[in-house]
Design a protein around this motif. Structure first.
Motif, PDB file in Angstrom:
ATOM      1  N   ASP A 161       0.701  -1.207   0.097  1.00 50.77           N
ATOM      2  CA  ASP A 161      -0.174   0.102  -0.114  1.00 50.77           C
ATOM      3  C   ASP A 161       0.827   1.090  -0.194  1.00 50.77           C
ATOM      4  O   ASP A 161       1.912   1.174   0.619  1.00 50.77           O
ATOM      5  CB  ASP A 161      -0.955  -0.086   1.352  1.00 50.77           C
ATOM      6  CG  ASP A 161      -2.199   0.839   1.172  1.00 50.77           C
ATOM      7  OD1 ASP A 161      -2.072   2.139   0.914  1.00 50.77           O
ATOM      8  OD2 ASP A 161      -3.241   0.263   1.315  1.00 50.77           O
ATOM      9  N   THR A 175      -4.684   6.660   0.596  1.00 51.49           N
ATOM     10  CA  THR A 175      -6.078   6.893   1.351  1.00 51.49           C
ATOM     11  C   THR A 175      -6.247   5.901   2.403  1.00 51.49           C
ATOM     12  O   THR A 175      -6.971   5.928   3.214  1.00 51.49           O
ATOM     13  CB  THR A 175      -7.158   6.845   0.409  1.00 51.49           C
ATOM     14  OG1 THR A 175      -6.921   5.269  -0.287  1.00 51.49           O
ATOM     15  CG2 THR A 175      -7.125   7.609  -0.641  1.00 51.49           C
ATOM     16  N   PHE A 194      -6.652  -4.500  -4.677  1.00 53.44           N
ATOM     17  CA  PHE A 194      -7.448  -3.400  -4.429  1.00 53.44           C
ATOM     18  C   PHE A 194      -7.110  -2.066  -4.879  1.00 53.44           C
ATOM     19  O   PHE A 194      -7.918  -0.948  -4.976  1.00 53.44           O
ATOM     20  CB  PHE A 194      -7.916  -3.460  -2.860  1.00 53.44           C
ATOM     21  CG  PHE A 194      -8.636  -4.601  -2.407  1.00 53.44           C
ATOM     22  CD1 PHE A 194      -9.874  -4.770  -2.494  1.00 53.44           C
ATOM     23  CD2 PHE A 194      -8.048  -5.670  -1.706  1.00 53.44           C
ATOM     24  CE1 PHE A 194     -10.574  -5.752  -1.995  1.00 53.44           C
ATOM     25  CE2 PHE A 194      -8.746  -6.707  -1.132  1.00 53.44           C
ATOM     26  CZ  PHE A 194      -9.978  -6.756  -1.453  1.00 53.44           C
ATOM     27  N   LYS A 215     -10.489   5.756  -6.810  1.00 56.01           N
ATOM     28  CA  LYS A 215     -11.817   5.431  -6.901  1.00 56.01           C
ATOM     29  C   LYS A 215     -13.013   6.607  -6.843  1.00 56.01           C
ATOM     30  O   LYS A 215     -14.288   6.305  -6.775  1.00 56.01           O
ATOM     31  CB  LYS A 215     -12.422   4.311  -5.872  1.00 56.01           C
ATOM     32  CG  LYS A 215     -12.073   4.985  -4.537  1.00 56.01           C
ATOM     33  CD  LYS A 215     -12.956   4.060  -3.341  1.00 56.01           C
ATOM     34  CE  LYS A 215     -12.953   4.638  -2.073  1.00 56.01           C
ATOM     35  NZ  LYS A 215     -13.758   4.171  -0.984  1.00 56.01           N
ATOM     36  N   GLN A 231      -2.461   6.047 -12.457  1.00 61.18           N
ATOM     37  CA  GLN A 231      -2.263   5.137 -11.370  1.00 61.18           C
ATOM     38  C   GLN A 231      -3.149   3.925 -11.589  1.00 61.18           C
ATOM     39  O   GLN A 231      -2.450   2.616 -11.157  1.00 61.18           O
ATOM     40  CB  GLN A 231      -3.508   5.743 -10.324  1.00 61.18           C
ATOM     41  CG  GLN A 231      -2.433   6.934  -9.843  1.00 61.18           C
ATOM     42  CD  GLN A 231      -1.511   6.384  -8.892  1.00 61.18           C
ATOM     43  OE1 GLN A 231      -1.993   5.493  -7.727  1.00 61.18           O
ATOM     44  NE2 GLN A 231      -0.306   6.848  -8.720  1.00 61.18           N
ATOM     45  N   TYR A 278     -12.996   6.506 -14.548  1.00 61.03           N
ATOM     46  CA  TYR A 278     -12.882   5.696 -13.353  1.00 61.03           C
ATOM     47  C   TYR A 278     -13.308   4.248 -13.808  1.00 61.03           C
ATOM     48  O   TYR A 278     -12.750   3.256 -13.979  1.00 61.03           O
ATOM     49  CB  TYR A 278     -13.593   6.021 -12.007  1.00 61.03           C
ATOM     50  CG  TYR A 278     -13.698   4.793 -10.964  1.00 61.03           C
ATOM     51  CD1 TYR A 278     -12.512   4.502 -10.248  1.00 61.03           C
ATOM     52  CD2 TYR A 278     -14.844   4.380 -10.821  1.00 61.03           C
ATOM     53  CE1 TYR A 278     -12.831   3.370  -9.392  1.00 61.03           C
ATOM     54  CE2 TYR A 278     -15.129   3.473  -9.922  1.00 61.03           C
ATOM     55  CZ  TYR A 278     -14.171   2.846  -9.351  1.00 61.03           C
ATOM     56  OH  TYR A 278     -14.113   1.886  -8.302  1.00 61.03           O
TER      57      TYR A 278
HETATM   58  N1  LIG Z   1     -15.735   1.495  -2.232  1.00 62.72           N
HETATM   59  C1  LIG Z   1     -16.703   1.274  -3.198  1.00 62.72           C
HETATM   60  O1  LIG Z   1     -17.772   1.528  -3.107  1.00 62.72           O
HETATM   61  C2  LIG Z   1     -16.036   0.687  -4.373  1.00 62.72           C
HETATM   62  C3  LIG Z   1     -17.020   0.192  -5.404  1.00 62.72           C
HETATM   63  C4  LIG Z   1     -16.420  -0.492  -6.455  1.00 62.72           C
HETATM   64  C5  LIG Z   1     -15.281  -0.739  -6.521  1.00 62.72           C
HETATM   65  N2  LIG Z   1     -14.166  -0.281  -5.696  1.00 62.72           N
HETATM   66  C6  LIG Z   1     -12.953  -0.646  -5.650  1.00 62.72           C
HETATM   67  O2  LIG Z   1     -12.403  -1.557  -4.682  1.00 62.72           O
HETATM   68  C7  LIG Z   1     -11.040  -1.146  -4.157  1.00 62.72           C
HETATM   69  C8  LIG Z   1     -10.797  -0.884  -3.099  1.00 62.72           C
HETATM   70  O3  LIG Z   1     -11.531   0.421  -2.531  1.00 62.72           O
HETATM   71  P1  LIG Z   1     -11.899   1.043  -1.220  1.00 62.72           P
HETATM   72  O4  LIG Z   1     -13.160   1.581  -1.005  1.00 62.72           O
HETATM   73  O5  LIG Z   1     -11.428   0.033  -0.015  1.00 62.72           O
HETATM   74  O6  LIG Z   1     -10.914   2.370  -1.384  1.00 62.72           O
HETATM   75  P2  LIG Z   1      -9.806   3.016  -0.502  1.00 62.72           P
HETATM   76  O7  LIG Z   1      -9.330   4.181  -0.887  1.00 62.72           O
HETATM   77  O8  LIG Z   1     -10.040   3.092   1.054  1.00 62.72           O
HETATM   78  O9  LIG Z   1      -8.473   1.696  -0.341  1.00 62.72           O
HETATM   79  C9  LIG Z   1      -7.747   1.890  -1.539  1.00 62.72           C
HETATM   80  C10 LIG Z   1      -6.253   1.402  -1.005  1.00 62.72           C
HETATM   81  O10 LIG Z   1      -5.391   1.352  -2.181  1.00 62.72           O
HETATM   82  C11 LIG Z   1      -4.415   2.335  -1.757  1.00 62.72           C
HETATM   83  N3  LIG Z   1      -3.723   2.681  -2.928  1.00 62.72           N
HETATM   84  C12 LIG Z   1      -4.293   3.462  -4.054  1.00 62.72           C
HETATM   85  N4  LIG Z   1      -3.435   3.793  -5.057  1.00 62.72           N
HETATM   86  C13 LIG Z   1      -2.264   2.961  -4.811  1.00 62.72           C
HETATM   87  C14 LIG Z   1      -1.131   2.824  -5.508  1.00 62.72           C
HETATM   88  N5  LIG Z   1      -0.782   3.458  -6.573  1.00 62.72           N
HETATM   89  N6  LIG Z   1       0.100   2.149  -4.755  1.00 62.72           N
HETATM   90  C15 LIG Z   1      -0.342   1.375  -3.789  1.00 62.72           C
HETATM   91  N7  LIG Z   1      -1.388   1.677  -3.095  1.00 62.72           N
HETATM   92  C16 LIG Z   1      -2.411   2.504  -3.478  1.00 62.72           C
HETATM   93  C17 LIG Z   1      -4.695   3.215  -0.912  1.00 62.72           C
HETATM   94  O11 LIG Z   1      -3.801   3.915   0.057  1.00 62.72           O
HETATM   95  C18 LIG Z   1      -5.877   2.586  -0.235  1.00 62.72           C
HETATM   96  O12 LIG Z   1      -5.291   1.864   1.208  1.00 62.72           O
HETATM   97  C19 LIG Z   1     -10.830  -0.100  -5.434  1.00 62.72           C
HETATM   98  O13 LIG Z   1     -10.153  -0.622  -6.519  1.00 62.72           O
HETATM   99  C20 LIG Z   1     -11.997   0.481  -5.813  1.00 62.72           C
HETATM  100  O14 LIG Z   1     -12.102   1.003  -7.337  1.00 62.72           O
HETATM  101  C21 LIG Z   1     -14.864   0.202  -4.349  1.00 62.72           C
END
Ligand SMILES: NC(=O)c1ccc[n+]([C@@H]2O[C@H](COP(=O)([O-])OP(=O)(O)OC[C@H]3O[C@@H](n4cnc5c(N)ncnc54)[C@H](O)[C@@H]3O)[C@@H](O)[C@H]2O)c1
Ligand SMILES: O=c1ccn([C@@H]2O[C@H](COP(=O)(O)OP(=O)(O)O[C@H]3O[C@H](CO)[C@H](O)[C@H](O)[C@H]3O)[C@@H](O)[C@H]2O)c(=O)[nH]1
Length: 331
Positions: free
Chosen positions: A31, A35, A75, A79, A94, A143
Motif C-alpha cells: 500500500d 488513502t 484493491f 476510486k 495510477q 474511473y
Molecule cells: N468502495 C466502493 O464503493 C467501491 C465500489 C466499487 C469498486 N471499488 C474498488 O475497490 C477497491 C478498494 O476500494 P476502497 O473503497 O477500499 O478504497 P480505499 O481508498 O479505502 O482503498 C484503496 C487502497 O489502495 C491504496 N492505493 C491507492 N493507490 C495506490 C497505489 N498506486 N499504490 C499502492 N497503493 C495504492 C490506498 O492507500 C488505499 O489503502 C478499489 O479498487 C475501488 O476502485 C470500491
C-alpha cells in the motif's frame, strides 16, 4: 504460502485482510497509504510502495519471492468518479499503471491466481434495472473505464499464459454499492457515498439532500444495490477458493444482494436505526446517475456459492455504530 493484498490498508482491503488473518492465511500488504490507514494493518508485514511507480515491478517481484506469495488480491486504486473526470490522466496512470506492474510481476514469478476489484461503474447507464455480467459495458467516466480496461488486461494475460502453457487464473469482482463496517475500526472514513454523507450531515446538524425525486422509480428516488462490506470481503475468499479448486468457467462476477433500495428507503432506515426524525432536503438530479442499478447475482451464487448475508438494516446499523451515532438503548 501468502496472499499479497494490494490496498490492504483501505476500507475494503482491510476487511479482506482481517478475514484472511482470521482463517490463518499469511498476508502481505502492499500500500502507498495515499488513502489507506496504517492502523488498519498494524502488526502485519507491509511494503510501502506506489504500485504505479517505475520501480514497482522490481520491488513487487522481490516481495513476492521473499514472502512466498502464491496469490494476489488487487484493491489498490483511485476510486472517485468526479475526480477521475477532472484528472483522467492521473486515473489512467495510477489504475492502469499499477495493474500493468502487477501483471508483469505475475508473469515474472508465475503467480497463479489474482482477484481484481472491478465495479458496477463498468456498466455505465444501462437501460435495464437489473444487470447481469454479460450485458455490454459502456462506462461513462474515466474511473469506470480504468476498471473495464483492467478486466481486459487480465483477460489478455489469461489467454497469453494459456498459449505459453502456464497457469494463470483470475476473478474480476464487480462491486455494487459497498457500505457498512464489519469491524468499527475498519469503517469507511472517506465520506463519499450516500450513507457516510448522510451520517456526517446528521452529525453536523444538517438535513441530508436527495439528488432528485423525479426518476421513474416507485418513490421517484434512485435505486441501488447496497452490499455489506463484510459480505463483499467474503466474496474475495470465495473467489480465491474457487480458483484453488480449478474454477475457471467464468471470470467476472457481480457482487451485490440482488435487491435494490431507494435513496428515500436508505434515509428512512437511517432514521429508524438512529431514532432521529430526518426530513431530507430535495436537491437536483446529479449528472450521470442511472435511475436504478441492481445486481443480477445468479452467477456468483451458482459458481462461488456466495450469497449476501446482511440486508440494508444491518448495513446501516453497522455504519451508524462505527460512526458512534447509535442511541444508547440500541447499543
Ligand atoms: N468502495 C466502493 O464503493 C467501491 C465500489 C466499487 C469498486 N471499488 C474498488 O475497490 C477497491 C478498494 O476500494 P476502497 O473503497 O477500499 O478504497 P480505499 O481508498 O479505502 O482503498 C484503496 C487502497 O489502495 C491504496 N492505493 C491507492 N493507490 C495506490 C497505489 N498506486 N499504490 C499502492 N497503493 C495504492 C490506498 O492507500 C488505499 O489503502 C478499489 O479498487 C475501488 O476502485 C470500491
Ligand atoms: O448526498 C447524497 C449522496 C448520494 N445520493 C444518491 O444516492 C445514490 C447512491 O450514491 P453514491 O454516490 O453513494 O453511489 P453511486 O451509486 O453513485 O456509485 C457507487 O456505486 C457505483 C456502482 O453502482 C460505483 O461502484 C461507484 O464507484 C460507487 O461510488 C445515488 O442515487 C445518489 O444520487 C443522494 O441522493 N444524496
Amino acid at each position: 504460502m501468502a496472499v499479497l493484498v494490494t490496498g490492504g490498508a483501505g476500507y475494503i482491503g482491510s476487511h479482506v485482510v482481517r478475514l484472511l488473518a482470521e482463517r490463518g492465511d499469511d498476508v502481505l500488504v502492499v500500500d502507498d497509504f495515499s488513502t489507506g490507514i496504517g492502523a488498519r494493518v498494524e502488526g502485519l508485514p507491509v511494503v510501502n510502495l506506489d504500485l504505479a511507480a517505475s520501480d514497482a515491478e522490481e520491488r513487487l517481484v522481490s516481495a513476492i519471492k521473499e514472502h512466498s506469495v502464491d496469490s494476489i488480491i488487487h484493491f489498490a486504486a483511485k476510486k472517485q468518479v468526479g475526480e477521475s473526470v477532472e484528472e483522467p490522466v492521473m486515473y489512467f496512470r495510477q489504475n492502469i499503471g499499477a495493474l500493468t506492474n502487477i501483471l508483469a510481476a505475475v508473469e515474472a514469478t508465475g503467480i497463479e491466481s489474482l482477484v481484481f476489484s472491478s465495479s458496477a461503474a463498468t456498466y455505465g447507464m444501462p437501460d435495464v434495472d437489473m444487470v447481469a455480467e454479460d450485458l455490454g459495458c459502456r462506462p461513462i467516466n474515466p474511473y469506470g473505464q480504468t476498471k473495464l480496461i483492467g478486466e481486459w488486461m487480465i483477460d489478455n494475460q489469461i489467454a497469453a499464459s494459456q498459449m505459453r502453457g502456464a497457469t494463470f487464473n483470475a476473478v474480476k469482482l464487480r462491486y455494487f454499492n459497498v457500505a457498512g463496517a464489519g469491524w468499527n475500526e475498519l469503517a469507511d472514513t472517506a465520506v463519499m457515498n450516500l450513507i457516510p454523507i448522510v451520517l456526517e450531515r446528521l452529525k453536523d446538524g444538517k438535513a441530508p439532500i436527495i439528488f432528485g425525486d423525479d426518476y421513474d422509480t416507485p418513490d421517484g428516488t434512485c435505486i441501488r444495490d447496497y452490499v455489506h462490506v463484510k459480505d463483499l470481503a467474503e466474496a474475495h475468499i470465495a473467489a480465491l477458493d474457487y480458483m484453488k479448486v480449478g474454477g475457471t468457467t467464468e471470470t467476472v462476477f457481480n457482487v451485490g444482494t440482488g435487491t435494490g433500495a431507494s435513496v428515500k428507503e436508505v434515509i428512512d432506515t437511517i432514521a429508524e436505526v438512529t431514532g432521529r426524525d430526518i426530513v431530507p432536503d430535495m436537491g437536483e438530479r446529479r449528472a450521470g446517475d442511472p435511475p436504478a442499478l441492481v445486481a443480477d447475482v445468479t452467477r456468483i451464487s451458482a459458481l462461488l456459492s456466495w450469497k449476501a448475508e446482511f440486508g440494508l438494516e444491518e448495513i446501516v446499523r453497522s455504519a451508524v455504530e462505527a460512526a458512534e451515532m447509535l442511541p444508547d438503548q440500541k447499543r
